[in-house]
Structures are given as structure tokens and as C-alpha cells.
Scaffold this motif. Sequence first.
Motif, PDB file in Angstrom:
ATOM      1  N   ALA A 414       0.788  -1.274  -0.065  1.00 43.87           N
ATOM      2  CA  ALA A 414      -0.089   0.109   0.012  1.00 43.87           C
ATOM      3  C   ALA A 414       0.730   1.167  -0.137  1.00 43.87           C
ATOM      4  CB  ALA A 414      -0.926   0.153   1.042  1.00 43.87           C
ATOM      5  N   SER A 415       1.765   1.286   0.749  1.00 46.32           N
ATOM      6  CA  SER A 415       2.897   2.379   0.767  1.00 46.32           C
ATOM      7  C   SER A 415       3.381   2.883  -0.475  1.00 46.32           C
ATOM      8  CB  SER A 415       4.262   2.241   1.639  1.00 46.32           C
ATOM      9  OG  SER A 415       4.969   3.249   1.602  1.00 46.32           O
ATOM     10  N   VAL A 416       3.918   1.764  -1.288  1.00 42.20           N
ATOM     11  CA  VAL A 416       4.483   1.888  -2.558  1.00 42.20           C
ATOM     12  C   VAL A 416       3.178   2.553  -3.483  1.00 42.20           C
ATOM     13  CG1 VAL A 416       5.468   0.991  -4.717  1.00 42.20           C
ATOM     14  CG2 VAL A 416       5.986   0.266  -2.409  1.00 42.20           C
ATOM     15  N   LEU A 417       2.255   2.014  -3.383  1.00 44.86           N
ATOM     16  CA  LEU A 417       1.180   2.486  -4.399  1.00 44.86           C
ATOM     17  C   LEU A 417       0.530   3.815  -4.091  1.00 44.86           C
ATOM     18  CD1 LEU A 417      -1.032  -0.892  -4.795  1.00 44.86           C
ATOM     19  CD2 LEU A 417       0.640   0.197  -6.351  1.00 44.86           C
ATOM     20  N   ALA A 418       0.505   3.980  -2.747  1.00 48.06           N
ATOM     21  CA  ALA A 418      -0.152   5.238  -2.230  1.00 48.06           C
ATOM     22  C   ALA A 418       1.003   6.422  -2.667  1.00 48.06           C
ATOM     23  CB  ALA A 418      -0.273   5.483  -0.627  1.00 48.06           C
ATOM     24  N   ARG A 419       2.305   6.304  -2.514  1.00 48.55           N
ATOM     25  CA  ARG A 419       3.389   7.393  -2.853  1.00 48.55           C
ATOM     26  C   ARG A 419       3.360   7.665  -4.261  1.00 48.55           C
ATOM     27  NH1 ARG A 419       6.040   9.196   1.385  1.00 48.55           N
ATOM     28  NH2 ARG A 419       5.803   7.846   3.258  1.00 48.55           N
ATOM     29  N   SER A 420       3.030   6.628  -5.138  1.00 46.90           N
ATOM     30  CA  SER A 420       2.975   6.762  -6.599  1.00 46.90           C
ATOM     31  C   SER A 420       1.853   7.630  -7.107  1.00 46.90           C
ATOM     32  CB  SER A 420       2.897   5.173  -7.219  1.00 46.90           C
ATOM     33  OG  SER A 420       1.594   4.774  -7.005  1.00 46.90           O
ATOM     34  N   GLU A 421       0.593   7.695  -5.982  1.00 47.74           N
ATOM     35  CA  GLU A 421      -0.394   8.639  -6.215  1.00 47.74           C
ATOM     36  C   GLU A 421      -0.280   9.765  -5.594  1.00 47.74           C
ATOM     37  OE1 GLU A 421      -4.044   6.259  -5.515  1.00 47.74           O
ATOM     38  OE2 GLU A 421      -3.687   4.796  -6.903  1.00 47.74           O
ATOM     39  N   SER A 422       0.642  10.108  -4.852  1.00 53.45           N
ATOM     40  CA  SER A 422       1.166  11.240  -4.314  1.00 53.45           C
ATOM     41  C   SER A 422       0.265  11.483  -3.054  1.00 53.45           C
ATOM     42  CB  SER A 422       1.134  12.645  -5.237  1.00 53.45           C
ATOM     43  OG  SER A 422       2.139  12.487  -6.152  1.00 53.45           O
ATOM     44  N   LEU A 423      -0.211  10.568  -2.266  1.00 46.30           N
ATOM     45  CA  LEU A 423      -1.172  10.464  -1.237  1.00 46.30           C
ATOM     46  C   LEU A 423      -0.234  10.229   0.097  1.00 46.30           C
ATOM     47  CD1 LEU A 423      -4.330   9.082  -2.811  1.00 46.30           C
ATOM     48  CD2 LEU A 423      -3.794  11.465  -2.260  1.00 46.30           C
ATOM     49  N   GLU A 424       0.309  11.188   0.713  1.00 48.57           N
ATOM     50  CA  GLU A 424       1.324  10.804   1.540  1.00 48.57           C
ATOM     51  C   GLU A 424       0.828  10.176   3.150  1.00 48.57           C
ATOM     52  OE1 GLU A 424       4.675  13.015   4.277  1.00 48.57           O
ATOM     53  OE2 GLU A 424       3.385  14.209   3.042  1.00 48.57           O
ATOM     54  N   ALA A 425      -0.504  10.626   3.314  1.00 52.35           N
ATOM     55  CA  ALA A 425      -1.116  10.425   4.437  1.00 52.35           C
ATOM     56  C   ALA A 425      -1.671   8.840   4.493  1.00 52.35           C
ATOM     57  CB  ALA A 425      -2.166  11.118   4.806  1.00 52.35           C
ATOM     58  N   HIS A 426      -2.088   8.521   3.320  1.00 59.01           N
ATOM     59  CA  HIS A 426      -2.359   6.901   2.959  1.00 59.01           C
ATOM     60  C   HIS A 426      -1.203   6.179   3.207  1.00 59.01           C
ATOM     61  CE1 HIS A 426      -6.105   8.614   1.018  1.00 59.01           C
ATOM     62  NE2 HIS A 426      -6.399   7.186   0.562  1.00 59.01           N
TER      63      HIS A 426
END
Length: 436
Positions: A414-426
Amino acid sequence: MTATTPIARLDASADNFEQQLQQLLAWEAVSDQSVAQSVADILAAVRQRGDAAVLEFTNRFDGLQVGDMNELVVPQARLQQALESISTEQRQALEQAAERVRRYHEHQRQESWQYTEADGTVLGQQVVAMDRVGLYVPGGKASYPSSVLMNALPAKVAGVGEIIMVVPTPRGEVNDVVFAAAAIAGVDKVITIGGAQAVAALAYGTEAVPKVDKIVGPGNIYVATAKRAVFGEVAIDMIAGPSEILVVCDGKTDPDWIAMDLFSQAEHDEQAQSILVSPDAEFLQRVQESIDRLLPTLAREAIARQSLSDRGAFVLVRDMEQAIEVANRIAPEHLELSVGAPEQYLPQIRHAGAIFLGRHTPEALGDYCAGPNHVLPTSGTARFSSPLGVYDFQKRSSIINCSPEGASVLARVASVLARSESLEAHARSAEYRIKD
């Protein structure tokens, strides 16, 4: 023999067949601007003024003089009285139909499920029924007790907590068979209101009419327009078009039977559609002769005649393979395979609301008492829609219960995917769960 009821003749092998078929099937479910505006005004009034607006419209449109909404709520004792007042034959027919419909729909009930992964994470689905459903039933002389059974019983089988039925009583006309069907189906509350104002009351809730989660049941153009307008505030079953039947026959069924099967839809209303597909040109002519002879014997002859003339058709095909192709192209509400060994064609049928197999299975049996639901997709929507069923009254919630080990594994993904979407809090929310 000269046909007294002109019915369109199409050849599926003709170069212009697709164009002719499109013209035959064309039907617009769009209400005109005046209807849409009237409905919008009614919805707004009911939303703002509640019962007072519902009473005002009910008195105006149904020719009543009611001073209090409580007068429109039907006591359960009145439903029981209706059940006891109808003929023994009618009661037995309703009860037998209800039992068959209930038994069929019990097979559709979905249950909750879960599974546990190796690291202890639990995933699953929780299935629960809706809390409250509204059932719209047309009133007056054009009443359909069978629709009460078909709409209410799947909801009951699903476990819906409360079923609110609305049915108009124009000029005070009450159909005891409809009330009796409500008693048999276990409807919890019956209110004698109709039209767009009834849809609005169910969608928004008033002092006397509880807000529901979903509205089901047929109605006129004002009801259909209102259902479309409140969709999103509540769920709806569908926006139904005219009733339709497609009969595929190999030419070996009694032509009188086929003619009457076509009539069974044509008598609904002038917009209903009845189509016969056959590889036997001589048989099509024999059915035409049966139609000409039998049509004058119908009580609703004028309606059926206009339906057949305006929207009916005979389609000549080269063989059964092409007949099935035509059936799938049309995606009919009702499909009769009036042929020998019909089961062989079933795997090839991809689009149909209900499929009736064999010469002894007319669509009319499905309308009333076979068991499957008669609320079906129309106007080609069987390409992506299904009959009304228990699943329409159940909701599904996903279940996720991560073990510490499972959360750590999932969090890295999830961390990798969230950062690829620029959603840091996720990403950071997931990363807190990563085990060192």
C-alpha cells in the motif's frame, strides 16, 4: 387469405435487416418536458411540505376528499377482510402462486462468508437485507395482484425489515384482490396514495410515510419519471419499458398457441411488442391466419391489434442458428423457445430476461405462478440487467481484519502504491503498521 392485422415481415438474411430491426425495436423511455416539470414540482412540494402536499395531490389527482393522511393508511384488519372476501378460487390461486414464488426465491438468498489467510488475516463479505423497501402498485381497474407477490416476496425472503406498499384508489376504487395479495405476501403497511407524490413520499419520508431504502414496482409515465428523479436519494429497481415477447418456433407448434402467446403481450398496451422468429415461411403464414381468426375473440382486441400492427413482426430466418443470433441481438424481456429439444439451445442464449423452454411453457405461466420473477429487463437491457430477485434487496459489506503479520505485508504494498499517487497520509498510515 388477406391479413386483417398487418404485421411487419422481416427477413434476417436481407441486407437491410439490421436497419429494419432497429426501427422495429426503437422506443424512447423519455417523458416530455411538461411531464418532467410536473413531476419536479410535485417532488419539491412533497419534500418541503410533507403530508400536506401528498394529501393535496392525492385529492386532486385521485378525485378524493381526504382531510388526514391517517385515512389513507389501510389497517391490517382491512387486508385480512379483503383476503376473506375474495372468492375461494382467487384465494387459492394467490396462495399457490405465492408459495411457488417464495420457494423459488429462497434459492437466491446469499449468505455472508469469510476466509482466513495463512498469516491470520480474515477477509470476507457480510450480506444483510435492506431495512425498509417501498412497493409501488398501480391502482384502480388496472391493478395487478401478481405484481404485489413478485415484488414483495423476494424482499421478504431477503429479510427486509419493513415493506411499505403504496397503491392509489382513484375515485375510491379499491381492488380487494390486490389487498388480499398484500396480506398473503406479508406487506407491513399499505397506504392508498399513488403517482409522483407517492414516490416522493417514499423517497424523502413524511410524517405518515417512512423513508425507504429502495422503491420497486411498475407505474405510469409520471411514476417512472419520479423514480428516475429520486434515484440516488434511494435505490430503484429499473425504468421499465413496454412489455415484450420474442417467440422462436421451428414451425411444429400449433399456430393457435403461438398466436395466443403473441397476444399475451400485445394485450398489455399499444406499445407492447410481440415478435415471432421462425425458419418456416409457411408456418409464419399459418400463424398470421390464426391471428386473424382469434384476435376478434379477445376482450382487449383493439389494444392488441394496434400493438401488433405498430410494433409486432414476423422474422424469417434461414435456420435455428440464425434464430438464436436474432434473439441475442434483440435481448427480449420474455423469450419462448417453442421448439423440440429446446435445452440444446440454452447455452447459446446470452441475452434474455426470462427463457421459456418448450411448446408447453407459455410466458403467461411465468407471469403468475411458475416461480421466477416477472419483473424483467425490457428494451434490450437484458444485455446487462437481470430479473428482480432476492439479491436486489440485500447489501454486501466487505470485511477486512488484518493480523499484525498480514498488515505488515499489505502495508508495504500500500505504501508504494499510495506514494505513486502522491497520497502521503495514505502511505504513512500504512507504514505505521509495518513490522521491523
